[in-house]
Scaffold this active site. Sequence first.
Site, short mmCIF file in Angstrom:
data_model
loop_
_atom_site.label_atom_id
_atom_site.label_comp_id
_atom_site.label_asym_id
_atom_site.label_seq_id
_atom_site.Cartn_x
_atom_site.Cartn_y
_atom_site.Cartn_z
N ARG A 1 0.82 -1.23 0.00
CA ARG A 1 0.00 0.00 0.00
C ARG A 1 0.85 1.27 0.00
NH1 ARG A 1 -2.19 -3.62 -1.38
NH2 ARG A 1 -3.94 -4.72 -0.48
N SER B 1 -11.17 -2.06 2.88
CA SER B 1 -10.54 -2.34 4.17
C SER B 1 -10.02 -1.04 4.77
CB SER B 1 -9.36 -3.29 3.99
OG SER B 1 -9.82 -4.52 3.53
N GLU C 1 -5.40 2.20 6.39
CA GLU C 1 -4.96 2.11 4.99
C GLU C 1 -5.58 3.28 4.21
OE1 GLU C 1 -5.69 -1.70 3.00
OE2 GLU C 1 -6.32 -0.60 1.21
C1 LIG Z 1 -15.65 -2.05 -1.95
C2 LIG Z 1 -14.17 -1.74 -2.01
C3 LIG Z 1 -13.25 -2.77 -2.18
C4 LIG Z 1 -11.89 -2.50 -2.22
N1 LIG Z 1 -11.02 -3.53 -2.40
C5 LIG Z 1 -9.68 -3.28 -2.46
C6 LIG Z 1 -8.76 -4.35 -2.65
O1 LIG Z 1 -9.11 -5.50 -2.78
N2 LIG Z 1 -7.44 -4.03 -2.69
C7 LIG Z 1 -6.99 -2.75 -2.56
O2 LIG Z 1 -5.77 -2.52 -2.63
N3 LIG Z 1 -7.85 -1.72 -2.39
C8 LIG Z 1 -9.17 -1.95 -2.33
N4 LIG Z 1 -10.05 -0.91 -2.17
C9 LIG Z 1 -9.52 0.46 -1.97
C10 LIG Z 1 -9.36 1.28 -3.26
O3 LIG Z 1 -10.25 0.85 -4.28
C11 LIG Z 1 -7.91 1.19 -3.79
O4 LIG Z 1 -6.98 1.65 -2.85
C12 LIG Z 1 -7.76 2.01 -5.09
O5 LIG Z 1 -6.55 1.71 -5.68
C13 LIG Z 1 -7.82 3.52 -4.85
O6 LIG Z 1 -7.94 4.16 -6.10
P1 LIG Z 1 -8.75 5.52 -6.24
O7 LIG Z 1 -8.66 5.98 -7.64
O8 LIG Z 1 -10.11 5.38 -5.68
O9 LIG Z 1 -7.86 6.46 -5.31
P2 LIG Z 1 -8.37 7.64 -4.36
O10 LIG Z 1 -9.17 7.08 -3.23
O11 LIG Z 1 -9.00 8.69 -5.18
O12 LIG Z 1 -6.96 8.16 -3.79
C14 LIG Z 1 -6.18 7.31 -2.97
C15 LIG Z 1 -4.78 7.93 -2.84
O13 LIG Z 1 -4.15 7.91 -4.11
C16 LIG Z 1 -3.80 9.22 -4.54
N5 LIG Z 1 -4.04 9.29 -5.99
C17 LIG Z 1 -5.16 8.97 -6.68
N6 LIG Z 1 -4.97 9.14 -8.01
C18 LIG Z 1 -3.70 9.60 -8.15
C19 LIG Z 1 -2.91 9.98 -9.27
N7 LIG Z 1 -3.36 9.92 -10.52
N8 LIG Z 1 -1.64 10.41 -9.03
C20 LIG Z 1 -1.15 10.48 -7.78
N9 LIG Z 1 -1.85 10.13 -6.67
C21 LIG Z 1 -3.12 9.70 -6.86
C22 LIG Z 1 -4.71 10.16 -3.76
O14 LIG Z 1 -4.14 11.43 -3.59
C23 LIG Z 1 -4.84 9.42 -2.44
O15 LIG Z 1 -3.73 9.67 -1.62
C24 LIG Z 1 -11.43 -1.16 -2.11
C25 LIG Z 1 -12.36 -0.12 -1.97
C26 LIG Z 1 -13.71 -0.40 -1.93
C27 LIG Z 1 -14.71 0.74 -1.79
#
Ligand SMILES: Cc1cc2nc3c(=O)[nH]c(=O)nc-3n(C[C@H](O)[C@H](O)[C@H](O)COP(=O)(O)OP(=O)(O)OC[C@H]3O[C@@H](n4cnc5c(N)ncnc54)[C@H](O)[C@@H]3O)c2cc1C
Length: 304
Positions: A176, A226, A296
């Site tokens: 992560r 999570s 996380e």
């Molecule tokens: C139902 C559910 C299930 C999930 N299952 C998993 C799983 O199995 N495994 C897992 O790892 N995660 C899981 N997640 C968490 C999440 O989906 C992941 O961490 C995902 O990768 C986050 O992507 P995001 O675009 O939503 O990021 P955001 O939530 O928008 O941002 C997260 C972080 O990344 C940074 N960020 C986003 N985009 C960029 C970019 N282009 N450049 C630089 N920084 C950036 C943001 O500033 C922030 O710090 C789950 C979430 C949900 C709701």
Amino acid sequence: MKNSFGEIQEILPEMFLLENEPMAKYTSFQFGGPADVLAEPKNTQEIVRLVQYAKHSGLPYLVIGKGSNLIVRDGGIRGLVIVLSDQYSRMELLGKTRIKAEAGARLIALARYAYEQGLSGLEFASGIPGSLGGAVAMDAGAYGGEMKQVVQQVTALNQQGQIVCLSNEEMNFSYRHSAVLEQQLIVLSTELELTEKYPTEIKAQMDELSAKRRSKQPLQYPSAGSVFKRPPGKFAGTLIEQAGLKGYRIGDAQVSELHAGFIINLGHATAAEVLQLIKHIQETVLRQSGVMLEPEIHIIGEES
Ligand SMILES: Cc1cc2nc3c(=O)[nH]c(=O)nc-3n(C[C@H](O)[C@H](O)[C@H](O)COP(=O)(O)OP(=O)(O)OC[C@H]3O[C@@H](n4cnc5c(N)ncnc54)[C@H](O)[C@@H]3O)c2cc1C
């Protein structure tokens, strides 16, 4: 004198721009106060110009993807939120086994695209609801797979405003975590190296993982997945369950009955309620098992 919103509108008249926009619409938890200015750029040039403007005028800014790993506090976000999402999500096949995609591409769509090309390696990501940029930043992973295994090269905007390319090694991926978070980079696009496989086999694997997810995760409620990182050798969900907190509720924020590692929004949860619940879980688990759970989820914005 014009405010930041007016000035950005003047510099980038074509861009999707909103003022005082509730972040609840941009997070999977479905709460969070307003961003002063929210921009959804559709190309690299717009991203670069937005960041140049913000730096030049001293306006704080941050980049998000699908908001699926975020808690935005109820007071919202001062400054500029740059959303890299569906507007910035082109994907293409390079050669036989490589896919290049912009940061806003949905992981779920990307996994599907790979499957359609007969390319394996992204099956693990087929149920993760984030963007590619967010997944790279977080080294997202599930069921034994993680971004680190497939990322070949990342193109990013660095703090000096330069566009740079980072190899897998330079990305410094760990659980992560990545160079994106260390160096506050903005992921623009990523090349993924995959392997050829029969589409039917890929599909079978995706279906199996998706069935597992549906049976183990409370997907009918808003959440951010999570809440806590996996402590070494243990599972956060098991520790929370052992502490008797399954179903524990503060306001509309509840520890999921199905998966104690998730906090769900029962309808009108606020960030304050979720943060109070996180604190209660941390204190209770620490008291009962001696483990300090580390979130996380990223927590941003101001208290109301
Ligand atoms: C139902 C559910 C299930 C999930 N299952 C998993 C799983 O199995 N495994 C897992 O790892 N995660 C899981 N997640 C968490 C999440 O989906 C992941 O961490 C995902 O990768 C986050 O992507 P995001 O675009 O939503 O990021 P955001 O939530 O928008 O941002 C997260 C972080 O990344 C940074 N960020 C986003 N985009 C960029 C970019 N282009 N450049 C630089 N920084 C950036 C943001 O500033 C922030 O710090 C789950 C979430 C949900 C709701």
